[in-house]
Design an enzyme around this catalytic site. Structure first.
Site, PDB file in Angstrom:
ATOM      1  N   ASP A   1      -7.317 -10.079   3.478  1.00 60.31           N
ATOM      2  CA  ASP A   1      -6.110 -10.283   2.031  1.00 60.31           C
ATOM      3  C   ASP A   1      -4.978 -10.665   2.976  1.00 60.31           C
ATOM      4  OD1 ASP A   1      -4.496  -8.165   1.721  1.00 60.31           O
ATOM      5  OD2 ASP A   1      -5.619  -7.270   0.375  1.00 60.31           O
TER       6      ASP A   1
ATOM      7  N   GLU B   1     -10.926  -4.161   4.442  1.00 60.18           N
ATOM      8  CA  GLU B   1     -10.892  -5.119   2.800  1.00 60.18           C
ATOM      9  C   GLU B   1     -12.289  -6.409   2.618  1.00 60.18           C
ATOM     10  OE1 GLU B   1     -10.300  -3.967   0.110  1.00 60.18           O
ATOM     11  OE2 GLU B   1      -8.907  -2.456   0.024  1.00 60.18           O
TER      12      GLU B   1
ATOM     13  N   ASP C   1       0.596  -1.262  -0.164  1.00 60.43           N
ATOM     14  CA  ASP C   1      -0.170  -0.085   0.038  1.00 60.43           C
ATOM     15  C   ASP C   1       0.781   1.292   0.259  1.00 60.43           C
ATOM     16  OD1 ASP C   1      -1.922  -1.641   0.183  1.00 60.43           O
ATOM     17  OD2 ASP C   1      -3.124  -1.866   2.187  1.00 60.43           O
TER      18      ASP C   1
END
Length: 306
Positions: A232, A275, A131
């Protein structure tokens, strides 16, 4: 971490930063999977603050390297304000996402509060992705791939200057765990800024116990530990309900050890769960697994020793 802990659940139903729609349904999936009840059963004082109300996802192409930047900034501002309110009330905020662009708002609130309190801050970033993209190097323009860069001062002013200080974090305050998908230019930026990354190769070679010992080492007694848990992080075989699955992730037992060792530190003061995409899940299985792991963050353990 049970008993006297007062937790506030903050639902943030948006996927404006993501490449797939559906993460906006994450907060409700976590509630349906029993998160409030599971924490209450552990003696936690749980307050569900409901969901924040922000702009809809316009689902448009990127502009100047960012998708939905106006909406991303609005949601993060709302979350920052809500998180700060709960911290000032002496409660532990748990952000129910939503996509990971929201990490900017939650961590900014925590960092500002820690500065005010004179507390050191460490951020544990559990994720398959680092990220650390910017508008110049992003392949997609999706802001959920940029929050760590924004927190380190690389990004649009509406995100890097969201709070009282910029940059929000120094790279040495961050520990990234479970990383296994990094874009080429993003890798260069991570090395340039010297972010502490424990990728899956490191975990394979050293084991999760040594990884977590390293990630948690050197904290002062009054350190505030913020955990940003992207679902994830987990291997997609056990957690299929995410929009950006990457094979070769953390397995169930490794994930439990991560959570138990964070709980053992006694320093967690705030948490993101992001997420989760119920549209891609199988019978809410990923949400139920996330709840199971969050229980371990709050002290559930199979240890047969005192």
């Amino acid at each position: 971490m049970t008993g006297n802990v007062a937790v506030s659940l903050i639902g943030v139903p948006t996927d404006v930063g993501a490449g797939h729609r559906g993460a906006r349904l994450g907060p409700e999936a976590l509630r349906i999977a029993g998160l409030p009840e599971a924490l209450a059963a552990r003696g936690v004082d749980v307050r569900d603050c409901g969901n924040l109300d922000g702009p809809i996802n316009p689902w448009q192409a990127p502009v100047d390297g960012y998708r939905h930047l106006t909406e991303v900034q609005a949601w993060n501002r709302l979350l920052m304000q809500a998180t700060r309110r709960e911290l000032e009330a002496g409660r532990l905020p748990v952000m129910l996402g939503g996509d990971h662009c929201l990490g900017v708002g939650s961590v900014t609130a925590v960092a500002d509060w820690c500065r005010q309190q004179g507390k050191p801050l460490r951020v544990i970033w559990l994720d398959a992705h680092s990220d650390f993209n910017t508008s110049a190097v992003t392949p997609s323009g999706n802001v959920h791939g940029m929050p760590v860069a924004c927190l380190c001062g690389l990004g649009p002013p509406g995100l890097t200057h969201l709070g009282e200080h910029t940059p929000v974090l120094r790279p040495e305050q961050i520990r990234q765990i479970g990383i296994r998908s990094v874009d080429q230019e993003e890798k260069r930026l991570i090395k340039q800024h010297r972010v502490d990354v424990y990728d899956m190769r490191y975990i394979d070679e050293n084991g999760m116990k040594r990884t977590m010992q390293a990630a948690l080492a050197g904290m002062e007694a009054n350190t505030h530990l913020h955990v940003s848990f992207d679902v994830d992080f987990l291997d997609p075989q056990i957690a299929p309900g995410v929009g950006t699955t990457v094979p070769g992730g953390v397995n169930y037992r490794e994930a439990q050890l991560v959570m138990e060792m964070i709980a053992d530190s006694g320093r967690m003061g705030s948490l993101d769960i992001v997420e989760l995409n119920p549209l891609l899940d199988h019978h809410n299985r990923t949400a139920e697994l996330a709840v199971d792991l969050v229980e371990s963050l709050f002290g559930k353990s199979t240890l047969m020793r005192d």
